[in-house]
Design a protein around this motif. Structure first.
Motif, PDB file in Angstrom:
ATOM      1  N   MET A   1       0.826  -1.196   0.000  1.00  0.00           N
ATOM      2  CA  MET A   1       0.000   0.000   0.000  1.00  0.00           C
ATOM      3  C   MET A   1       0.872   1.262   0.000  1.00  0.00           C
ATOM      4  SD  MET A   1      -2.798   1.267   2.865  1.00  0.00           S
ATOM      5  CE  MET A   1      -1.513   1.705   4.062  1.00  0.00           C
ATOM      6  N   LEU A   2       1.879   1.319   0.849  1.00  0.00           N
ATOM      7  CA  LEU A   2       2.746   2.497   0.906  1.00  0.00           C
ATOM      8  C   LEU A   2       3.446   2.721  -0.425  1.00  0.00           C
ATOM      9  CD1 LEU A   2       4.331   2.071   4.468  1.00  0.00           C
ATOM     10  CD2 LEU A   2       2.550   3.685   3.779  1.00  0.00           C
ATOM     11  N   ASP A   3       3.900   1.645  -1.040  1.00  0.00           N
ATOM     12  CA  ASP A   3       4.569   1.771  -2.340  1.00  0.00           C
ATOM     13  C   ASP A   3       3.602   2.266  -3.413  1.00  0.00           C
ATOM     14  OD1 ASP A   3       6.952   0.925  -1.250  1.00  0.00           O
ATOM     15  OD2 ASP A   3       6.722  -1.166  -1.903  1.00  0.00           O
ATOM     16  N   ALA A   4       2.371   1.755  -3.378  1.00  0.00           N
ATOM     17  CA  ALA A   4       1.371   2.178  -4.368  1.00  0.00           C
ATOM     18  C   ALA A   4       1.023   3.653  -4.191  1.00  0.00           C
ATOM     19  CB  ALA A   4       0.116   1.315  -4.242  1.00  0.00           C
ATOM     20  N   ILE A   5       0.911   4.100  -2.947  1.00  0.00           N
ATOM     21  CA  ILE A   5       0.594   5.503  -2.690  1.00  0.00           C
ATOM     22  C   ILE A   5       1.744   6.397  -3.136  1.00  0.00           C
ATOM     23  CG2 ILE A   5       0.147   7.207  -0.877  1.00  0.00           C
ATOM     24  CD1 ILE A   5      -1.300   4.988   0.669  1.00  0.00           C
ATOM     25  N   ALA A   6       2.973   5.975  -2.854  1.00  0.00           N
ATOM     26  CA  ALA A   6       4.139   6.767  -3.263  1.00  0.00           C
ATOM     27  C   ALA A   6       4.197   6.893  -4.778  1.00  0.00           C
ATOM     28  CB  ALA A   6       5.417   6.131  -2.725  1.00  0.00           C
ATOM     29  N   ALA A   7       3.890   5.802  -5.488  1.00  0.00           N
ATOM     30  CA  ALA A   7       3.911   5.845  -6.949  1.00  0.00           C
ATOM     31  C   ALA A   7       2.791   6.715  -7.499  1.00  0.00           C
ATOM     32  CB  ALA A   7       3.801   4.425  -7.502  1.00  0.00           C
ATOM     33  N   HIS A   8       1.652   6.729  -6.823  1.00  0.00           N
ATOM     34  CA  HIS A   8       0.501   7.517  -7.269  1.00  0.00           C
ATOM     35  C   HIS A   8       0.742   9.010  -7.091  1.00  0.00           C
ATOM     36  CE1 HIS A   8      -3.597   9.230  -7.015  1.00  0.00           C
ATOM     37  NE2 HIS A   8      -3.942   8.260  -7.855  1.00  0.00           N
ATOM     38  N   GLY A   9       1.302   9.362  -5.943  1.00  0.00           N
ATOM     39  CA  GLY A   9       1.652  10.757  -5.704  1.00  0.00           C
ATOM     40  C   GLY A   9       0.642  11.565  -4.915  1.00  0.00           C
ATOM     41  N   ASP A  10      -0.620  11.133  -4.903  1.00  0.00           N
ATOM     42  CA  ASP A  10      -1.667  11.863  -4.179  1.00  0.00           C
ATOM     43  C   ASP A  10      -2.149  10.966  -3.044  1.00  0.00           C
ATOM     44  OD1 ASP A  10      -3.876  13.184  -3.214  1.00  0.00           O
ATOM     45  OD2 ASP A  10      -4.929  13.312  -5.130  1.00  0.00           O
ATOM     46  N   VAL A  11      -1.641  11.215  -1.834  1.00  0.00           N
ATOM     47  CA  VAL A  11      -1.926  10.332  -0.705  1.00  0.00           C
ATOM     48  C   VAL A  11      -3.422  10.250  -0.434  1.00  0.00           C
ATOM     49  CG1 VAL A  11      -1.585   9.959   1.761  1.00  0.00           C
ATOM     50  CG2 VAL A  11       0.329  10.722   0.331  1.00  0.00           C
ATOM     51  N   ALA A  12      -4.052  11.378  -0.175  1.00  0.00           N
ATOM     52  CA  ALA A  12      -5.469  11.387   0.168  1.00  0.00           C
ATOM     53  C   ALA A  12      -6.332  10.896  -0.987  1.00  0.00           C
ATOM     54  CB  ALA A  12      -5.900  12.788   0.593  1.00  0.00           C
TER      55      ALA A  12
ATOM     56  N   ASP B   1     -10.019   6.884  -3.177  1.00  0.00           N
ATOM     57  CA  ASP B   1     -10.411   5.980  -4.259  1.00  0.00           C
ATOM     58  C   ASP B   1     -10.554   4.541  -3.753  1.00  0.00           C
ATOM     59  OD1 ASP B   1     -10.422   8.087  -6.027  1.00  0.00           O
ATOM     60  OD2 ASP B   1      -8.450   7.625  -6.895  1.00  0.00           O
ATOM     61  N   GLU B   2      -9.632   4.117  -2.896  1.00  0.00           N
ATOM     62  CA  GLU B   2      -9.699   2.762  -2.361  1.00  0.00           C
ATOM     63  C   GLU B   2     -10.961   2.560  -1.521  1.00  0.00           C
ATOM     64  OE1 GLU B   2      -7.208  -0.033  -2.654  1.00  0.00           O
ATOM     65  OE2 GLU B   2      -7.174   1.253  -4.426  1.00  0.00           O
ATOM     66  N   VAL B   3     -11.228   3.510  -0.643  1.00  0.00           N
ATOM     67  CA  VAL B   3     -12.412   3.397   0.211  1.00  0.00           C
ATOM     68  C   VAL B   3     -13.687   3.410  -0.634  1.00  0.00           C
ATOM     69  CG1 VAL B   3     -13.741   4.521   2.037  1.00  0.00           C
ATOM     70  CG2 VAL B   3     -11.253   4.366   2.224  1.00  0.00           C
ATOM     71  N   ALA B   4     -13.728   4.300  -1.637  1.00  0.00           N
ATOM     72  CA  ALA B   4     -14.908   4.382  -2.503  1.00  0.00           C
ATOM     73  C   ALA B   4     -15.118   3.085  -3.275  1.00  0.00           C
ATOM     74  CB  ALA B   4     -14.764   5.554  -3.475  1.00  0.00           C
TER      75      ALA B   4
END
Length: 362
Positions: free
Chosen positions: A217-228, A233-236
């Motif tokens: 998850m941390l790696d995916a968020i870092a690659a995406h660039g927009d933490v929130a 998107d995941e919660v939705a």
């Protein structure tokens, strides 16, 4: 009927109490904060096993016996390790432990406590084409596990951090793996049979299998660039945010704060420091996203979140995180198994049949 046995009392225990509303964990009369970082893992093993083995020695001798058990496990299981390396690391560890004697003596218990710390590094090294490193029976348990993994002695700070982790996860009420252990122990099966049941339950992603996905998850968020944005998107999409929420705790998991402090002590700079700073940013964003998206639920940081950072910093690959969890939890399982065996009561709940009823009228 309680769904998932929620709020059903299935055992009385002297071992641990999880206060979900107050956010407190008590282990045999001691708070987690009293034990973590102050008591060694071998001392906590003695605390857990006290009263369950007539020949349980004092702290110093027990630490020596755990070291001797590591040496015995390595000597006993080394010949069969090459046949296990094709399995995933957790299954390979579990398969190796199945070869241990299925008895109820202190020696049987100590071999089971030693086994994850010996098998995990040996199997990881074999999977990477390296030769397993034999245990140093005189070393501390956590430090020796790291030495067997990396081939060199761990720093006192890192060895202490993993020792604190093992203490932090050693026992936690009647969770799924502990209940599975007690069910098997209630049949008067041996300790190895009971511990294998616990290992099976711990593997699931809703239990001990969760810390590894935190790194993903941390790696995916870092690659995406927009933490929130990533979190929303995941919660939705109905996805679970790994490292948040707990079946019992309605406030922050106290183990999360212990492990966060341990990670911080490993270094505020370098890769660990940068990883921690990013993780804290993700944590704060996740708490806010979950608060807004699920206002009726208290989804706080749990033990998995900072477990992932600590074990990554120690050099364990994410697929082996559950192995290290087991290295700490097996001591609690053994204590629960012995406690259950002492009651002499077979665990045999009832079920309610809701299937079709045959027509018995001719």
């Amino acid at each position: 009927m309680a769904n998932g046995l929620d709020d059903v009392v299935a055992a009385e225990t002297v071992l641990s109490d999880v206060d979900g509303l107050g956010g407190r964990l008590t282990i045999r009369g001691h708070s987690l904060l009293e034990l973590a970082g102050r008591w060694s893992f071998s001392q906590v093993v003695r605390l857990l096993l006290d009263g369950f083995f007539d020949d349980l020695p004092g702290d110093a001798e027990l630490a020596e016996k755990i070291g001797q058990a590591r040496g015995e496990v390595f000597a006993r299981l080394q010949p069969m390790l090459p046949s296990l390396v094709s399995l995933d690391i957790y299954s390979a560890m579990r398969a190796g432990m199945a070869f241990l004697p299925d008895g109820d003596t202190l020696e049987d218990a100590l071999r089971l406590i030693a086994a994850p710390a010996v098998l995990t590094p040996a199997l990881l090294r074999l999977q990477h084409g390296q030769t397993p490193v034999p245990p140093d029976v005189r070393a501390g348990h956590a430090g020796d596990m790291l030495r067997m993994l990396n081939g060199t002695a761990a720093s006192p700070a890192l060895a202490g951090a993993i020792d604190t982790y093992l203490v932090t996860v050693c026992d936690h009420g009647l969770n799924a793996s502990t209940f599975a252990t007690r069910v098997v122990a209630s049949t008067q099966a041996g300790l190895t049979s009971a511990i294998l049941a616990g290992l099976g339950a711990l593997k699931g992603p809703l239990h001990g299998g969760a810390p590894g996905p935190v790194i993903e998850m941390l790696d995916a968020i870092a690659a995406h660039g927009d933490v929130a944005g990533w979190l929303r998107d995941e919660v939705a999409g109905g996805e679970r945010i790994m490292g948040f929420g707990h079946r019992i705790y309605r406030v922050r998991d106290p183990r999360a704060d212990v492990l966060k402090a341990v990670v911080r002590q490993l270094g505020a700079e370098g890769q660990t420091g940068r990883r921690l700073a990013f993780a804290e940013k993700v944590e704060q964003a996740a708490l806010e996203v979950l608060r807004v998206a699920k206002p009726s639920r208290s989804l706080q940081t749990n033990v998995e979140f900072y477990t992932a950072l600590l074990l990554e910093a120690a050099g364990f690959p994410k697929e082996a995180f559950s192995n290290v969890f087991a290295a700490g939890r097996v001591a609690g399982w053994i204590a629960h198994a012995r406690e259950q065996q002492a009651t002499g009561r077979l665990i045999r709940p009832q079920s309610r049949y809701v299937g079709p009823v045959p027509d018995l009228v001719a």
